[in-house]
Design an enzyme around this catalytic site. Structure first.
Site, PDB file in Angstrom:
ATOM      1  N   ASP A 163       0.883  -1.235   0.027  1.00 30.23           N
ATOM      2  CA  ASP A 163      -0.052   0.113   0.031  1.00 30.23           C
ATOM      3  C   ASP A 163       0.837   1.067   0.042  1.00 30.23           C
ATOM      4  O   ASP A 163       0.319   2.242  -0.533  1.00 30.23           O
ATOM      5  CB  ASP A 163      -1.007   0.158   1.183  1.00 30.23           C
ATOM      6  CG  ASP A 163      -1.812  -1.290   1.383  1.00 30.23           C
ATOM      7  OD1 ASP A 163      -1.873  -2.058   0.227  1.00 30.23           O
ATOM      8  OD2 ASP A 163      -2.717  -1.326   2.471  1.00 30.23           O
ATOM      9  N   ASP A 222      -2.817   5.530  -3.001  1.00 32.06           N
ATOM     10  CA  ASP A 222      -2.243   4.360  -2.406  1.00 32.06           C
ATOM     11  C   ASP A 222      -1.569   3.477  -3.388  1.00 32.06           C
ATOM     12  O   ASP A 222      -2.393   3.300  -4.800  1.00 32.06           O
ATOM     13  CB  ASP A 222      -3.157   3.410  -1.813  1.00 32.06           C
ATOM     14  CG  ASP A 222      -3.690   3.879  -0.420  1.00 32.06           C
ATOM     15  OD1 ASP A 222      -3.343   5.255   0.029  1.00 32.06           O
ATOM     16  OD2 ASP A 222      -4.412   3.258   0.387  1.00 32.06           O
ATOM     17  N   HIS A 233      -7.870  -0.384  -3.848  1.00 35.79           N
ATOM     18  CA  HIS A 233      -7.015  -1.140  -4.000  1.00 35.79           C
ATOM     19  C   HIS A 233      -7.251  -2.054  -5.314  1.00 35.79           C
ATOM     20  O   HIS A 233      -8.338  -2.765  -5.091  1.00 35.79           O
ATOM     21  CB  HIS A 233      -6.267  -2.049  -2.901  1.00 35.79           C
ATOM     22  CG  HIS A 233      -5.725  -1.030  -1.913  1.00 35.79           C
ATOM     23  ND1 HIS A 233      -5.305  -1.606  -0.547  1.00 35.79           N
ATOM     24  CD2 HIS A 233      -5.501   0.216  -1.942  1.00 35.79           C
ATOM     25  CE1 HIS A 233      -4.989  -0.343   0.102  1.00 35.79           C
ATOM     26  NE2 HIS A 233      -4.924   0.690  -0.719  1.00 35.79           N
ATOM     27  N   ASP A 278      -5.805  -4.877  -6.387  1.00 38.61           N
ATOM     28  CA  ASP A 278      -4.943  -6.102  -6.382  1.00 38.61           C
ATOM     29  C   ASP A 278      -5.899  -7.441  -5.936  1.00 38.61           C
ATOM     30  O   ASP A 278      -5.513  -8.278  -5.809  1.00 38.61           O
ATOM     31  CB  ASP A 278      -3.739  -6.297  -5.763  1.00 38.61           C
ATOM     32  CG  ASP A 278      -3.802  -5.733  -4.300  1.00 38.61           C
ATOM     33  OD1 ASP A 278      -4.618  -5.199  -3.831  1.00 38.61           O
ATOM     34  OD2 ASP A 278      -2.612  -5.541  -3.714  1.00 38.61           O
ATOM     35  N   CYS A 326      -0.701  -8.097  -0.886  1.00 39.12           N
ATOM     36  CA  CYS A 326      -0.556  -6.680   0.080  1.00 39.12           C
ATOM     37  C   CYS A 326       0.433  -6.698   1.198  1.00 39.12           C
ATOM     38  O   CYS A 326       1.080  -5.899   1.359  1.00 39.12           O
ATOM     39  CB  CYS A 326      -2.030  -6.615   1.057  1.00 39.12           C
ATOM     40  SG  CYS A 326      -3.582  -6.615  -0.106  1.00 39.12           S
TER      41      CYS A 326
END
Length: 362
Positions: free
Chosen positions: A120, A193, A242, A244, A347
């Site tokens: 992140d 991020d 995010h 992913d 992550c």
């Protein structure tokens, strides 16, 4: 920025699948319960909103109990063991005590977060490490845990840059934001991020979300646009944060997509490509799990060691079967006890060096 032929630097990574040689893995030391803030509320599942608000208002800034840290730590230790066994060098950030109030001239919170998710905070573009500005007040100082490593890489020849640190005043947030009708972050200052980006060589796909605004994307384009093409993507996800667990490139020509979070409008680059976009299998996480609505797509949050080997949560047999059918060698590792700290394998890591150079894949 290193050139296409520079594949020997201490820091070198252009995509998500080249052979992994060195990685930073997060730590759980010093973790604290998050402070409830509008940016946190925006990404909380509706089903958990009342419970989460009540919990975090009562526990904000308090250390995470060892009862919860122990099982998660054992999983994290197993991830490190697997990576080292596959020949990958593992580095770790410094521990920070997040159970402290954070105070700036413009705001304060009851505590921080943790160092479980370096993805992140940091992203590598070639031979340069970039620190993201972040968008949550509780995560404002997370970058400090990586400073020692960044200085070491810099002194060994890597480049190192930090995006403008935001003020995060009230002007950065829309307190009248309506769920499902926009984003909680305004365009007052650049916010992003690092985990909102998927790297595919010269092409970077970046998600507009509750933690990444258009100003942040414009800043990235201004500083890296001579080398990379940034493609802004949005998904049908009311709590977008995010990329992913939504859009996951696995190797040249192949990416997993989330069947519950379709792309709102495909960029021209993706419309014309010969890539295969395959829907990820649904997670085996039981619907009875107390955080099912928050964590079920972390089954997509995997880590490539190379174009064949990929680390997958040990309970996700449907995902591993699909990967085998696609020619991968999935490596199972239990990790669900780490989910409450914010993510899974992608992550929990940030790749520092992959063996390969800059290429175009589209």
């Amino acid at each position: 920025m290193s050139g296409a032929g520079d594949v020997t630097g201490v820091v070198n990574s252009w995509n998500e699948w080249d052979p992994l040689e060195e990685v930073i893995v997060g730590i759980l030391d010093g973790a604290a319960s998050l402070t409830w803030e509008v940016a946190f509320e925006a990404v909380t599942a509706v089903e958990h909103l009342d419970r989460s608000r009540t919990y975090h208002r009562a526990h904000a800034g308090k250390p995470i109990e060892k009862l919860y840290l122990g099982p998660a730590q054992r999983e994290l230790d197993e991830l490190v063991r697997i990576l080292k066994g596959e020949g990958v060098t593992v580095r770790r950030p410094e521990a920070i005590d997040h159970a402290r109030a954070l105070v700036t001239p413009l705001w304060s919170t009851q505590g921080g977060n943790c160092q479980a998710n370096p993805r992140d905070v940091l992203i590598v573009f070639g031979n340069e490490i970039l620190e993201a500005p972040m968008a949550w007040r509780s995560r404002y100082f997370e970058f400090l845990a990586y400073r020692k490593l960044c200085k070491q890489y810099f002194k060994q020849g890597a480049k190192w840059r930090a995006a403008p640190k935001p003020a995060m005043s009230d002007r950065s947030y829309d307190f009248d934001w309506t769920r499902g009708e926009g984003y909680v972050t305004t365009e007052f200052e650049p916010l992003f991020d690092a985990a909102d980006m998927s790297r595919c060589g010269r092409d970077i796909f970046i998600q507009r979300s509750h933690v990444t605004n258009d100003f942040g994307i414009e800043w990235l384009e201004a500083h890296y646009g001579d080398t990379f093409n940034f493609h802004r993507v949005e998904f049908d996800d009311y709590r977008a944060i995010h990329i992913d667990a939504t859009f996951v490139p696995l190797r040249p020509g192949l990416a997993l997509v989330n069947p519950d979070r379709p792309m709102k409008a495909w960029p021209e680059k993706l419309k014309k490509t010969g890539w295969d976009f395959i829907e990820a299998p649904r997670s085996t996480l039981p619907e009875s799990h107390p955080w099912y609505h928050s964590f079920r797509w972390l089954s997509m949050n995997m880590l490539n060691i190379d174009e064949k080997r990929i680390i997958v949560e040990a309970s996700e047999e449907p995902t591993m079967k699909l990967l085998r059918d696609l020619g991968f060698d999935p490596i199972p590792c239990p990790f669900r006890k780490n989910y409450p700290f914010g993510g899974s394998f992608h992550c929990a890591t940030v790749d520092i060096r992959r063996r390969g150079g800059l290429q175009s894949y589209f």
